[in-house]
Design a protein around this motif. Structure first.
Motif, PDB file in Angstrom:
ATOM      1  N   ASP A 125     104.740  23.540 160.861  1.00 19.95           N
ATOM      2  CA  ASP A 125     105.706  23.214 161.509  1.00 19.95           C
ATOM      3  C   ASP A 125     105.853  24.150 162.642  1.00 19.95           C
TER       4      ASP A 125
ATOM      5  N   ALA B  25     107.355  18.051 167.522  1.00 18.44           N
ATOM      6  CA  ALA B  25     108.295  17.254 167.838  1.00 18.44           C
ATOM      7  C   ALA B  25     107.597  16.481 169.053  1.00 18.44           C
ATOM      8  N   LYS B  26     107.892  15.323 169.405  1.00 26.23           N
ATOM      9  CA  LYS B  26     107.411  14.618 170.312  1.00 26.23           C
ATOM     10  C   LYS B  26     107.250  15.267 171.950  1.00 26.23           C
TER      11      LYS B  26
ATOM     12  N   GLU C 255     107.638  18.658 172.505  1.00 25.48           N
ATOM     13  CA  GLU C 255     107.371  20.161 172.597  1.00 25.48           C
ATOM     14  C   GLU C 255     106.076  20.295 173.288  1.00 25.48           C
TER      15      GLU C 255
ATOM     16  N   LYS D  73     105.224  14.277 165.232  1.00 27.67           N
ATOM     17  CA  LYS D  73     105.942  13.634 164.505  1.00 27.67           C
ATOM     18  C   LYS D  73     106.702  12.161 165.330  1.00 27.67           C
TER      19      LYS D  73
END
Length: 225
Positions: A51, A80-81, A83, A101
């Motif tokens: 992560d 995350a979408k 980034e 994710k």
């Protein structure tokens, strides 16, 4: 194959652990960057799921650190979408892939297999073959010349490790770290017991594959000429 998950969302980490174990991967999970770094530096993992947003140390810093220390383990970033800049930084600093994710189980497994293939590892799906034996890691069956035996899980994992390292010596310490984890209290005689079990099954199958002991060093899987 042993995978390290570094993910601070505990429920997600637990779900990923169960999914990967179901597909015959060995899995360790930690929930902060410093613990992830400590584990990654052990060098025992075949792939890292990392992560980016983590407490104590962010994923990009962790990635830069292990690459700076010569750890070449494939790394798949969990992002995350939005980034985008972090994805780019991650790839620039040595990540092998990223997955946004939320993601599907099938996509994650495919990306892991692809990362392992690029590294040249034997990916644990379907049957592994060496000499006259076939090992199916899905149903734990060992086949030779039309004869078949059912293995227990640790036998299958140990034989898979030795097959992936054919003609290379594998120490008892490496076996313990791969099969039980680097912080395990498992002793060398546990390894010896499982080596004995596999040897007996190879003999029963009349296989040309042998586990040879290199005294003081470890074991090597070879095909008798």
């Amino acid at each position: 194959m042993r995978i390290l998950i570094v993910e601070d969302e505990v429920h997600l980490a637990e779900a990923l652990t169960q999914i990967l174990k179901k597909h015959n991967y060995s899995v360790d999970a930690v929930h902060d960057g410093q613990s992830g770094l400590d584990n990654a530096l052990s060098g025992i993992y075949d792939c890292l799921l990392l992560d980016i947003m983590l407490p104590e140390m962010d994923g990009i810093t962790l990635l830069k650190t292990i690459r700076g220390k010569g750890i070449s383990t494939p790394v798949i970033l969990l992002t995350a979408k939005g980034e985008i800049s972090d994805k780019i930084s991650g790839l620039d600093y040595g990540a092998d892939d990223y997955i946004a994710k939320p993601f599907s189980t099938e996509e994650l497994l495919a990306r892991i297999r692809a990362a392992l293939r690029r590294r040249g590892e034997v990916v644990p799906e379907d049957a592994l073959k060496l000499g006259d034996i076939d090992l199916n890691t899905g149903n734990l069956k060992l086949t030779c010349k039309g004869k078949e035996l059912k293995l227990i899980l640790k036998e299958s994992e140990l034989l898979e490790l030795l097959m992936s390292r054919k003609n290379a010596v594998t120490s008892k310490e490496q076996i313990i770290e791969k099969l039980w984890g680097f912080d395990s209290e498992v002793e060398h005689n546990n390894v010896e017991v499982y080596i004995s079990f596999i040897r007996k099954k190879l003999t029963f199958l009349n296989s040309s594959v042998r586990i040879n002991t290199i005294r003081g060093v470890g074991y090597v899987l070879e095909v008798a000429s």
